[in-house]
Write an enzyme that holds these catalytic residues in place. Structure first.
Site, PDB file in Angstrom:
ATOM      1  N   LEU A 249       4.133   0.165  -1.324  1.00 29.96           N
ATOM      2  CA  LEU A 249       3.229   1.328  -1.500  1.00 29.96           C
ATOM      3  C   LEU A 249       2.787   1.783  -0.070  1.00 29.96           C
ATOM      4  CD1 LEU A 249       1.827   2.965  -3.308  1.00 29.96           C
ATOM      5  CD2 LEU A 249      -0.234   1.028  -3.477  1.00 29.96           C
ATOM      6  N   TYR A 250       2.392   1.108   0.629  1.00 30.75           N
ATOM      7  CA  TYR A 250       1.882   1.406   2.304  1.00 30.75           C
ATOM      8  C   TYR A 250       2.958   2.540   2.862  1.00 30.75           C
ATOM      9  CZ  TYR A 250       1.029   1.471   7.276  1.00 30.75           C
ATOM     10  OH  TYR A 250       0.861   1.740   8.560  1.00 30.75           O
ATOM     11  N   ALA A 251       4.035   2.037   2.651  1.00 29.35           N
ATOM     12  CA  ALA A 251       5.359   2.973   3.238  1.00 29.35           C
ATOM     13  C   ALA A 251       5.338   4.311   2.451  1.00 29.35           C
ATOM     14  CB  ALA A 251       6.516   2.120   3.110  1.00 29.35           C
ATOM     15  N   THR A 253       2.898   5.721   0.871  1.00 27.51           N
ATOM     16  CA  THR A 253       1.802   6.714   1.342  1.00 27.51           C
ATOM     17  C   THR A 253       1.891   7.333   2.446  1.00 27.51           C
ATOM     18  OG1 THR A 253       0.289   4.650   1.992  1.00 27.51           O
ATOM     19  CG2 THR A 253      -0.021   5.419  -0.303  1.00 27.51           C
ATOM     20  N   LYS A 254       2.496   6.470   3.531  1.00 26.58           N
ATOM     21  CA  LYS A 254       2.735   7.097   4.947  1.00 26.58           C
ATOM     22  C   LYS A 254       3.864   8.263   4.777  1.00 26.58           C
ATOM     23  CE  LYS A 254      -0.064   5.310   7.503  1.00 26.58           C
ATOM     24  NZ  LYS A 254      -1.150   6.002   8.367  1.00 26.58           N
TER      25      LYS A 254
END
Length: 438
Positions: A249-251, A253-254
């Site tokens: 999910l971090y990826a 959002t980036k």
């Protein structure tokens, strides 16, 4: 005859008031009175419970859980003549042709180093940070103290606070924004996904909304991530490669941030440069990073998790020393062209770029552990584990030719040298200074 009827019959045998006779009541009337009393009792009981519930919910000690994705939204004290004076003083340019830079996430790892480097060369710098509790706040406060000694003031606030951002731009006409505030970490997204949307998407949009409407519009450099390459197998990763297969999910959002940047560049003429950082490490680093907690656990004699891919495959990272990252950030700021919008309207094409900032020399995680063992003079207890499916990828490797050509970016610090500097800082900060290694 029921008990209720018996009581009613006996009550009717005498007057209720001297000189008056009590009117005879039927069994139906008595039942009605009984039900009425019960209804009143029930009503008052509900009213009492409602009062208790309201008091409980308003009580500071309420156990009702607060949405952790909004934990950084709290009331900050800002404004006033003294506050504005500090803001202006911090942002004052002290070199010829210097820039005025708002650095978000200034108490973070990269933010602290970038802010310090800008200040040293004479640029005006104002920091902003919400000091959230993703990792130990004391470390962020120590970084803040470090920056204050160099003349950099950090405003405490959230990038979702539109009123605060607009006020900062009223006080200081920033020429550039270095946007480093974000919810970091790959694994934490499985515990608190909302915090990533709150910071990395909503916060970024809020910042761009403010930047598009101020006059003049600032040029913006912001932190993307190497994680956008996701499940790609072609190496080294190039800016021209596909980035539509995020592994976390971090990826995601980036990657969303990169698409949002494209939109604001296209519609409003904002100059935007994204930087895809590759596993940044060094002094004052993040405690959630492997090299950091490996060091902590090795010194404590605790086993450390060393991941391997399927079929005993090697897990490797393109470890990039903080000083090299800082030079890349400053190069991006120095080469950023002016935004072309005015009053929220685009006047012409604006610059839009994205760069890899890595070391272009991937190192196996097993080698990272071996270097730490030599530097710490302690044998690590390695716990070999399979790479979990929580967003981690097997390897990262940056193609940095574009950054070399456009920014003059050239990393110079190998992992052995960089870790030696980190370990020296770590032992001084935790053992000889602020805290003892527990």
């Amino acid at each position: 005859m029921s008990q209720l009827k018996q009581i009613s019959h006996n009550d009717n045998s005498a007057p209720s008031t001297p000189g008056k006779f009590k009117i005879e009541k039927s069994p139906y009337f008595n039942r009605t009175r009984w039900h009425s009393s019960l209804a009143k009792l029930t009503l008052w009981s509900f009213a009492f419970l409602a009062v208790i519930l309201i008091f409980f919910l308003r009580s500071p000690s309420s156990s009702v859980p607060i949405d952790p994705s909004r934990r950084s939204l709290r009331t900050y004290n800002w404004g006033g003549s003294a506050w504005e004076k500090r803001v202006r003083s911090s942002a004052r340019v002290r070199s010829r042709n210097g820039m005025t830079v708002l650095v978000t996430g200034a108490a973070g790892f990269v933010g602290t180093h970038v802010s310090s480097a800008l200040k040293r060369r004479g640029d005006g710098v104002l920091g902003m940070d919400n000091f959230n509790d993703y990792y130990e706040i004391s470390l962020k406060r120590a970084r803040q103290a470090l920056l204050e000694r160099t003349g950099v003031y950090i405003v405490e606030g959230d990038i979702n606070d539109e009123a605060l951002l607009r006020k900062l731009f009223e006080v200081v006409p920033f020429t550039h924004v270095m946007h480093l505030a974000a919810q970091a970490g790959v694994r934490y997204a499985m515990q608190n996904p909302g915090s990533y949307v709150h910071s990395n998407i909503a916060g970024f949009v809020n910042l761009l909304e403010v930047c598009k409407s101020v006059n003049p519009q600032p040029a913006i450099v912001w932190a993307s991530s190497s994680s956008v390459y996701g499940l790609n197998t072609k190496v080294p990763f190039s800016e021209r490669d596909r980035t539509d297969q995020p592994a976390s999910l971090y990826a995601a959002t980036k990657k969303a941030g990169e698409e949002i940047a494209h939109t604001y560049n296209h519609i409003y003429g904002l100059s935007l440069t994204g930087l895809r950082f590759f596993t940044v490490y060094g002094p004052w680093g993040r405690p959630d990073m492997a090299y950091f907690f490996f060091t902590k656990d090795i010194l404590k004699g605790k086993p450390i998790p060393v991941f391997e891919a399927a079929n005993h495959g090697t897990v490797a990272r393109d470890f990039t020393y903080i000083d090299d990252i800082v030079r890349g950030c400053l190069g991006a700021l120095d080469t950023a062209e002016k935004s072309t919008g005015s009053g929220g309207k685009k006047r012409g094409p604006a610059q839009l770029r994205v760069f890899n900032l890595g070391n272009t020399s991937p190192v196996p995680v097993t080698e990272l552990v071996s270097i730490l063992e030599r530097l710490l003079k302690v044998k690590a207890k390695r716990n070999i584990m399979k790479l979990p499916r929580n967003g981690d990828v097997q390897f990262t490797h940056a193609n940095i030719s574009y950054a070399q050509r456009e920014l003059g970016y050239k990393p110079t610090t190998d992992l052995q040298t960089g870790l030696k500097k980190f370990v020296r800082w770590y032992l001084n900060y935790y053992s000889g200074g602020k805290k003892a290694v527990e």
